[in-house]
Design a protein around this motif. Structure first.
Motif, short mmCIF file in Angstrom:
data_model
loop_
_atom_site.label_atom_id
_atom_site.label_comp_id
_atom_site.label_asym_id
_atom_site.label_seq_id
_atom_site.Cartn_x
_atom_site.Cartn_y
_atom_site.Cartn_z
N PRO A 54 -12.62 -13.86 11.73
CA PRO A 54 -11.66 -12.91 12.32
C PRO A 54 -10.21 -13.40 12.29
O PRO A 54 -9.29 -12.62 12.57
CB PRO A 54 -12.16 -12.75 13.76
N THR A 55 -9.99 -14.69 11.95
CA THR A 55 -8.62 -15.21 11.91
C THR A 55 -8.30 -15.90 10.59
O THR A 55 -7.22 -16.50 10.47
CB THR A 55 -8.37 -16.19 13.07
N ASP A 56 -9.19 -15.85 9.60
CA ASP A 56 -8.94 -16.48 8.30
C ASP A 56 -9.14 -15.46 7.19
O ASP A 56 -10.23 -14.87 7.07
CB ASP A 56 -9.89 -17.66 8.08
N TYR A 57 -8.09 -15.30 6.36
CA TYR A 57 -8.10 -14.25 5.35
C TYR A 57 -7.58 -14.80 4.02
O TYR A 57 -6.88 -15.82 3.98
CB TYR A 57 -7.24 -13.06 5.79
N THR A 58 -7.91 -14.07 2.93
CA THR A 58 -7.48 -14.49 1.60
C THR A 58 -6.96 -13.30 0.83
O THR A 58 -7.61 -12.25 0.78
CB THR A 58 -8.64 -15.13 0.82
N LEU A 59 -5.75 -13.45 0.24
CA LEU A 59 -5.25 -12.48 -0.73
C LEU A 59 -5.96 -12.78 -2.05
O LEU A 59 -5.88 -13.90 -2.56
CB LEU A 59 -3.74 -12.61 -0.90
N ILE A 60 -6.65 -11.81 -2.59
CA ILE A 60 -7.48 -12.04 -3.76
C ILE A 60 -7.06 -11.14 -4.92
O ILE A 60 -6.21 -10.27 -4.77
CB ILE A 60 -8.98 -11.82 -3.43
N ASN A 61 -7.68 -11.41 -6.07
CA ASN A 61 -7.51 -10.56 -7.26
C ASN A 61 -6.06 -10.48 -7.72
O ASN A 61 -5.64 -9.48 -8.31
CB ASN A 61 -8.06 -9.15 -7.00
N GLY A 62 -5.28 -11.55 -7.44
CA GLY A 62 -3.91 -11.59 -7.93
C GLY A 62 -2.93 -10.74 -7.15
O GLY A 62 -1.77 -10.59 -7.57
N TRP A 63 -3.36 -10.17 -6.02
CA TRP A 63 -2.42 -9.40 -5.21
C TRP A 63 -1.38 -10.34 -4.60
O TRP A 63 -1.65 -11.49 -4.27
CB TRP A 63 -3.15 -8.63 -4.11
N PHE A 64 -0.16 -9.81 -4.44
CA PHE A 64 1.00 -10.63 -4.05
C PHE A 64 1.67 -10.05 -2.80
O PHE A 64 1.78 -8.83 -2.65
CB PHE A 64 2.02 -10.66 -5.20
N MET A 65 2.11 -10.96 -1.92
CA MET A 65 2.91 -10.55 -0.77
C MET A 65 4.07 -11.55 -0.64
O MET A 65 3.87 -12.76 -0.68
CB MET A 65 2.07 -10.54 0.51
N ASP A 66 5.28 -11.05 -0.51
CA ASP A 66 6.46 -11.91 -0.46
C ASP A 66 6.56 -12.64 0.88
O ASP A 66 5.97 -12.22 1.89
CB ASP A 66 7.73 -11.09 -0.71
N ASP A 67 7.32 -13.74 0.89
CA ASP A 67 7.44 -14.58 2.09
C ASP A 67 7.96 -13.80 3.30
O ASP A 67 7.50 -14.01 4.43
CB ASP A 67 8.37 -15.77 1.82
#
Length: 656
Positions: A54-67
């Motif tokens: 519930p508190t650990d996540y992963t951006l996967i499949n090359g998706w991007f989010m800026d700082d």
């Protein structure tokens, strides 16, 4: 709603914050994405995020989010999976750089004229670009945006790899007000705060901090969280800080505790005026081949040609070759040029470069020497003022320059400049098995103040405080051993006039002066500027003063001769003036040292000596000059709390 504040760019596989200032939990973002991507219209798109807990996540499949978008999230950690060999991070040279603009996002970036991939994000301050491309972009490549604005030349090859954004939140009892500012130091710099969350009703923080970029950890994943509140109007708090290793990612609690500091209530505008206090960090020694004059303790020094500067701490000789200890060193002292004292004008010709070190020997009067790493001259100020100045130069926002040392694996010592708001301790041993671990004092880095007494942090030496405070402190040397000053007490004679002759003698009893305190040793010959006695000089002897020698074979008025001395050690008085007028006989001839034996230059005389045991004393005050007084005489006892009395001035109406 989160859907109004975050936007999904399906073409460039970007998720970014686009509106408002609301802060959402990472779970809220994850849930929003899961809800969006389970629609039939999105079944052709890859899922952007997965959840491990519930508190650990992963951006996967090359998706991007800026700082910047991460600043609007809390309550969980995010890592990436799929950036390696998919997204390049490229820094551009400052020369010729043209700022990218918002409309450049999504456009193709060219590398020496050849197309690469789409621009995903940029930072014009650091000149860093994020480009979706599967190959390294070479150093010095000419970079441009097709039909766009941004341009420049690569400063080094691009990097690629995964990122990590652990979650940090504070807890504990802190003083809450609208001016409190928790701040974070990472890799030697303070992060620009985007916290606390607007409308949260607390100064506690809950944020995501990037600790890995393109597969490389930032500062080994370590950050330090500080809370050092010192309002401009005064009424500061006791400080706190907490260092934490975020290598493992996840959600991390940072405990902080602050409370009002009842000894730190003065406004900063006043405390800033205490800048005559000198804080010098021991940085090392160098040798000199010649020296002219005596440098002044804690004066600034500079070297010709090299331009190096520092604070003078010690010299071993006043003539010829020797060794000099320096602190707060800026630049590199060379081994040939002249070093000049900024106050004294003394000079020394350097014969070596600086040998880095983190301690020097200091001792209480007539005490043993022990190592210390910071030497602080209090400019005769009371210790309450010194303490507030220590808090002032280490408060949030302080850029006051500190020069602490560090020891690397293998034992090499180095020093570096550090802002006061980051200062924790005088020395950091970074070896796997440290030789010496300095314990930090979180509430106030140079030491605390309680019950009218200053308690120094490890390695901190203080000196030249107000006379009233010579007992009001306790130190810890660099080895971690507590050191307390000797019981130094004052003998104070008041109600004087300039020109009064004043003497305070030790007595054997009543008014009988002890004129056989010492027997003279051999070698006290005519013309000498030293006096040597048999046995050790008593510890309650004034540091400077007068000594009287008794030639027991002389039965005339010249039987006794008064000399002055500038220092003493062991069994020797040095700096004797005038030089000895005769040769004295060992054992037979005697010496005695009054506590006070001088002509007054003001309305009082004070001497401070180490209390050893109670001493019976005789005070005499005499004056024939206008206005003449009858000789005043009284007896008393110099005890563990000192001695103070006022001379009685009865005018002598008969003397002419």
């Amino acid at each position: 709603m989160i859907s109004s504040d975050f936007t999904i760019d399906y073409v460039n596989k970007r998720i970014y914050h686009s509106a408002n200032s609301n802060v959402y939990t990472v779970n809220a973002l994850y849930s929003y994405l899961q809800d969006t991507f389970d629609e039939l219209a999105q079944m052709d798109d890859t899922i952007p995020m997965s959840a491990q807990t519930p508190t650990d996540y992963t951006l996967i499949n090359g998706w991007f989010m800026d700082d910047l978008s991460f600043q609007y999230l809390k309550g969980g950690a995010i890592q990436t999976s799929g950036h390696l060999n998919e997204i390049q991070i490229l820094t551009l040279q400052s020369s010729g750089y043209v700022n990218a603009v918002a409309s450049d996002i999504g456009k193709i970036v060219t590398d020496d004229g050849g197309n690469t991939g789409a621009l995903l994000d940029y930072n014009n301050t650091t000149r860093k670009w994020w480009i979706r491309w599967n190959a390294t972009i070479a150093n010095t490549s000419v970079i441009a945006v097709v039909s766009g604005t941004g341009a420049g030349a690569a400063s080094g090859a691009s990097t690629t790899g995964e990122n990590l954004y652990p979650n940090v939140y504070t807890l504990g009892s802190i003083e809450e007000d609208d001016n409190q500012q928790i701040y974070i130091i990472q890799n030697g710099a303070r992060l620009t705060e985007w916290w606390p969350e607007s409308g949260a009703g607390t100064r506690q923080i809950d944020v995501l901090i990037k600790t890995k970029e393109a597969g490389t950890e930032i500062a080994n994943g370590v950050i330090t969280v500080f809370l050092r509140h010192y309002p401009t109007g005064g009424n500061a708090d006791l400080y706190d800080h907490f260092g934490i290793d975020l290598t493992a990612g996840g959600r991390n609690a940072v405990p902080l505790a602050t409370s009002p500091d009842l000894n730190n209530t003065t406004a900063t505008a006043t405390v800033s005026g205490y800048s005559d206090i000198t804080i010098a960090f021991v940085n090392g020694t160098l040798t000199y081949s010649a020296i002219s004059g005596t440098f002044t303790n804690l004066e600034p020094v500079s070297q010709a040609v090299s331009g190096a500067t520092g604070i003078f701490l010690y010299q071993t000789t006043t003539t010829g070759a020797g060794t000099m200890t320096l602190g707060n060193v800026v630049g590199t002292f060379n081994s040939t040029n002249i070093i000049t004292g900024g106050t004294s004008g003394a000079t020394a010709t350097s014969s070596s470069i600086l040998t880095e070190a983190y301690t020097m020997s200091k001792n209480f009067e007539q005490g043993s020497s022990f190592p210390y790493s910071v030497v602080i001259g209090c400019a005769t100020r009371v210790l309450t003022q010194a303490y507030e100045y220590f808090k002032y130069v280490t408060r949030v926002g302080s850029t006051f320059s500190m020069y602490p040392t560090a020891k690397a694996q293998g034992g090499a010592v180095t020093h570096s400049a550090l802002q006061g708001q980051q200062y924790i301790r005088a020395h950091e041993d970074n070896q796997t098995t440290p030789d010496n671990t300095f314990s930090p004092v979180k509430a106030s880095p140079f030491g605390t103040f309680a019950g009218g007494k200053f308690f120094g942090a490890q390695g901190v030496w203080i000196e030249n405080m107000a006379a009233a405070d010579i007992q009001n402190f306790q130190l810890i040397d660099s080895n971690g051993v507590t050191r307390t000053p000797p019981n130094k007490q004052s003998i104070i004679i008041t109600n004087l006039l300039s020109g009064d002759r004043v003497s305070v003698f030790k007595t054997t009893s009543g008014t009988t002066i002890d004129k056989a305190m010492y027997s003279l040793a051999a070698g006290n010959n005519s013309g000498n500027s030293t006096i040597v006695v048999s046995g050790a000089i008593a510890n309650d002897t004034p540091a400077t003063g007068a000594i009287r020698l008794v030639d027991t074979s002389d039965l005339t008025s010249t039987r006794e001769t008064r000399y002055t001395y500038t220092s003493w050690s062991g069994s020797t008085f040095s700096g004797v003036s005038p030089t000895l007028d005769r040769s004295y006989t060992a054992s037979d001839d005697k010496a005695y040292v009054p506590f006070i034996d001088e002509q007054a230059s003001s309305t009082s005389i004070t001497v401070q000596v180490i209390y050893v045991s109670d001493r019976t004393i005789l005070l005499r005050v005499r004056r024939k000059a206008a206005v003449a007084i009858l000789p005043f005489e009284t007896t008393g006892t110099f005890g563990s709390t000192g001695f103070s009395t006022s001379a009685i001035r009865t005018t002598d109406t008969i003397v002419t």
